[in-house]
Enzyme design. Structure first.
Site, mmCIF file in Angstrom:
data_model
loop_
_atom_site.group_PDB
_atom_site.id
_atom_site.type_symbol
_atom_site.label_atom_id
_atom_site.label_comp_id
_atom_site.label_asym_id
_atom_site.label_seq_id
_atom_site.Cartn_x
_atom_site.Cartn_y
_atom_site.Cartn_z
ATOM 1 C CG HIS A 108 0.496 7.088 5.342
ATOM 2 N ND1 HIS A 108 1.838 7.653 5.979
ATOM 3 C CD2 HIS A 108 0.915 5.597 5.156
ATOM 4 C CE1 HIS A 108 2.721 6.547 6.039
ATOM 5 N NE2 HIS A 108 2.154 5.532 5.906
ATOM 6 C CB CYS A 131 5.313 2.404 7.388
ATOM 7 S SG CYS A 131 5.162 3.714 6.568
ATOM 8 C CG LEU A 132 6.827 1.092 1.229
ATOM 9 C CD1 LEU A 132 6.300 1.354 -0.109
ATOM 10 C CD2 LEU A 132 7.898 -0.133 1.290
ATOM 11 C CD GLN A 186 3.677 5.795 2.476
ATOM 12 O OE1 GLN A 186 2.647 5.405 2.011
ATOM 13 N NE2 GLN A 186 4.411 5.088 3.098
ATOM 14 C CG HIS A 240 -0.289 1.572 7.445
ATOM 15 N ND1 HIS A 240 0.513 1.117 8.342
ATOM 16 C CD2 HIS A 240 0.171 2.426 6.436
ATOM 17 C CE1 HIS A 240 1.764 1.725 7.867
ATOM 18 N NE2 HIS A 240 1.723 2.253 6.814
ATOM 19 C CD GLU A 241 -0.950 2.766 3.107
ATOM 20 O OE1 GLU A 241 -0.343 3.813 2.533
ATOM 21 O OE2 GLU A 241 -0.171 1.722 3.061
ATOM 22 N N GLY A 256 0.827 -1.371 0.042
ATOM 23 C CA GLY A 256 0.080 0.074 -0.005
ATOM 24 C C GLY A 256 0.937 1.438 -0.064
HETATM 25 ZN ZN LIG Z 1 2.822 3.600 5.647
#
Ligand SMILES: [Zn+2]
Length: 170
Positions: free
Chosen positions: A137, A91-92, A50, A133-134, A45
């Site tokens: 963000h 998380c990236l 990001q 989660h996204e 995701g």
């Molecule tokens: Zn993340």
């Protein structure tokens, strides 16, 4: 290709703007590039923040059987299940950091797809978790905000190191 913004970059704390519905067809290229970046970094995701874009755009591909890649625009979580579960998230934007996060197991979500069609659907399992989660963000919330105080304390050194080395990213 987009580069992934790392913890410390102020853009990760910016709440995304809604995409005007009539402009949704214009973000196809952004969504495509987001998928490319997500696959390149082996994520499941990715939120627009990001990659430095402060709009409410999320791409997801859990690779589960029967699932397909999704673009989620202007999402709104309408309801959460009472039942919660704990799951180890990564998380990236936080390389090499993982922690157990408690979240509701199911959500009811309204969103627009990439064609500008509005949907209201219920999600559970991994997809519900990735969506939460996204969606965090795009509201400027990060998974460290959802960690237990103990997890955060144990990760403090790693987190400070990330923040110090990436705080200057333009
Ligand atoms: Zn993340």
């Amino acid at each position: 290709m987009y580069t992934i913004r790392i913890y410390g970059d102020p853009v990760l704390r910016v709440k995304g703007m809604k995409v005007p519905v009539e402009k949704i067809p214009e973000i196809k290229d952004i969504a495509e590039e987001m998928f490319r970046a997500m696959y390149a970094y082996e994520g499941i995701g990715l939120a627009a923040q990001q990659v430095g874009i402060t709009e409410q755009i999320v791409v997801i591909d859990t690779h589960e059987e029967g699932s397909s890649p999704m673009v989620i625009i202007n999402p709104d979580i309408l309801a959460y299940s009472e039942e919660e579960s704990s799951y180890e998230e990564g998380c990236l934007s936080f390389p090499d950091i993982r922690a157990d996060i408690r979240r509701p197991v199911a959500i009811k979500l309204s969103y627009y797809d990439i064609h500008g069609n509005e949907h209201t659907e219920e999600f559970d399992g991994l997809l519900a978790r990735v969506l939460q989660h996204e969606i965090d963000h795009i509201n400027g919330t990060l998974f460290i905000d959802r960690m237990s105080p103990v997890s955060r304390m144990l990760l403090k050194k790693k987190l400070n190191k990330l923040k110090e080395s990436h705080g200057d990213t333009p």
